[in-house]
Design an enzyme around this catalytic site. Structure first.
Site, short mmCIF file in Angstrom:
data_model
loop_
_atom_site.label_atom_id
_atom_site.label_comp_id
_atom_site.label_asym_id
_atom_site.label_seq_id
_atom_site.Cartn_x
_atom_site.Cartn_y
_atom_site.Cartn_z
CG ASP A 42 -1.62 1.37 1.29
OD1 ASP A 42 -2.64 1.41 0.89
OD2 ASP A 42 -1.06 2.24 2.15
CE1 TYR A 47 0.46 8.05 2.71
CE2 TYR A 47 1.22 5.62 1.94
CZ TYR A 47 0.37 6.57 2.45
OH TYR A 47 -0.64 6.22 3.34
CE LYS A 72 -3.77 4.88 1.10
NZ LYS A 72 -2.39 4.39 0.93
CG HIS A 105 -4.62 10.05 0.52
ND1 HIS A 105 -3.21 9.84 0.43
CD2 HIS A 105 -4.65 9.52 1.83
CE1 HIS A 105 -2.46 9.41 1.38
NE2 HIS A 105 -3.38 9.24 2.40
#
Length: 294
Positions: A42, A47, A72, A105
């Site tokens: 994931d 990120y 996401k 997200h």
């Protein structure tokens, strides 16, 4: 251990999360996880490590079809056309031709019309076969209702903050009502140390005496007990670590079973206090984060 999503897709229940994993540490963590036996990774555009996730997948030598990749879309890429382009960015960085699970997200209620438009783009990506399942993250019941009223495809997954100190029973119930899988981020409570959140009174779930007692009874660690607690209740969990020993520890949860009484003890630890950001609060500066093209 796999879970069948509401569109028939099979997904490994336990995955490796890479939130706050520095790019230079992510490839090794993903490779370690895949060598350990994980088949679900994931990540997220926000990120900043999708590229390194893809590198770990390629270095592993495993077939792409054997690895479930979840990522996401960030809020700055909401809107129909921007969300379609967010898929281009994601697969470009990951180095893949499709995404197994593509999710929004945040609900971003201050611009929910763009949230709806982005989800409709996910529906198109699903229809085109460019993603295998679509979903959401951090959606509360009222966000879900608004989304379902305006779209056609029920989300396969809702990824939310969920650990023994914050179990979100109302969200779990809403997910279950619509056949949406609840997926736990911060499944072992690490979010108690989320930067800027939690205040001075935050508690470390890993040090809870009730969980320690259950762990001791099974010859397991508190982290393993919490992950088993998720899995036995039908949830997906994506613990994050970059440390090989912990990555292996988090995967070693399939050789014991918690009793109903033990599960009840852990459920009773729920405090109702959120440790991460409130999905209903607008965070304009954070939402404005620009996701690079490459």
């Amino acid at each position: 251990m796999d879970i069948t999503l509401n569109n028939g897709l099979s997904m490994p229940a336990l995955g490796l999360g890479v939130f706050q994993s520095a790019p230079e540490e992510t490839t090794a963590a993903v490779l370690t996880a895949l060598n350990t036996g994980y088949r679900h990774i994931d990540t997220a555009a926000a990120y900043g490590n999708e590229r390194e996730v893809g590198q770990g997948v390629r270095i592993s030598g495993l077939d792409r079809s054997d690895i479930f990749i979840e990522t996401k879309i960030w809020v700055s890429d909401y809107g129909h056309d921007r969300a379609l382009h967010a898929w281009d960015k994601a697969v470009g960085k990951l180095g893949v031709e499709y995404v197994d699970l593509f999710i929004l997200h945040q609900p971003a209620p201050d611009r929910f019309e763009k949230t709806i438009a982005a989800y409709k783009a996910l529906e198109k990506l699903l229809a085109d076969g460019r993603v295998k399942a679509i979903g959401v993250s951090n959606f509360m019941p009222h966000h879900l209702e608004q989304l379902l009223d305006a779209t056609d495809v029920i989300p396969a997954v809702n990824q939310i903050e969920l650990h023994p100190y914050f179990t979100q029973p109302e969200v779990q119930a809403a997910d279950a009502e619509h056949g949406i899988l609840t997926q736990a981020w911060s499944p072992i409570g690490g979010i108690t140390f989320y930067p800027g959140w939690g205040g001075e009174d935050r508690r470390n779930v890993m040090q809870d005496p009730a969980i320690a007692a259950v762990a001791q009874a099974h010859g397991k660690t508190p982290a393993q007990v919490m992950l088993r607690w998720h899995l036995q209740q039908g949830r997906s969990a994506i613990p994050k670590s970059i440390h090989p020993g912990r990555i292996a520890e988090n995967f070693d949860v399939f050789d014991f079973e918690l009793s109903e009484a033990e599960i009840a003890v852990i459920n009773a630890l729920h405090s109702g206090v959120r440790s991460g950001p409130d999905p209903d609060e607008a965070r304009e500066e954070r939402f404005a984060l620009v996701i690079p093209e490459a």
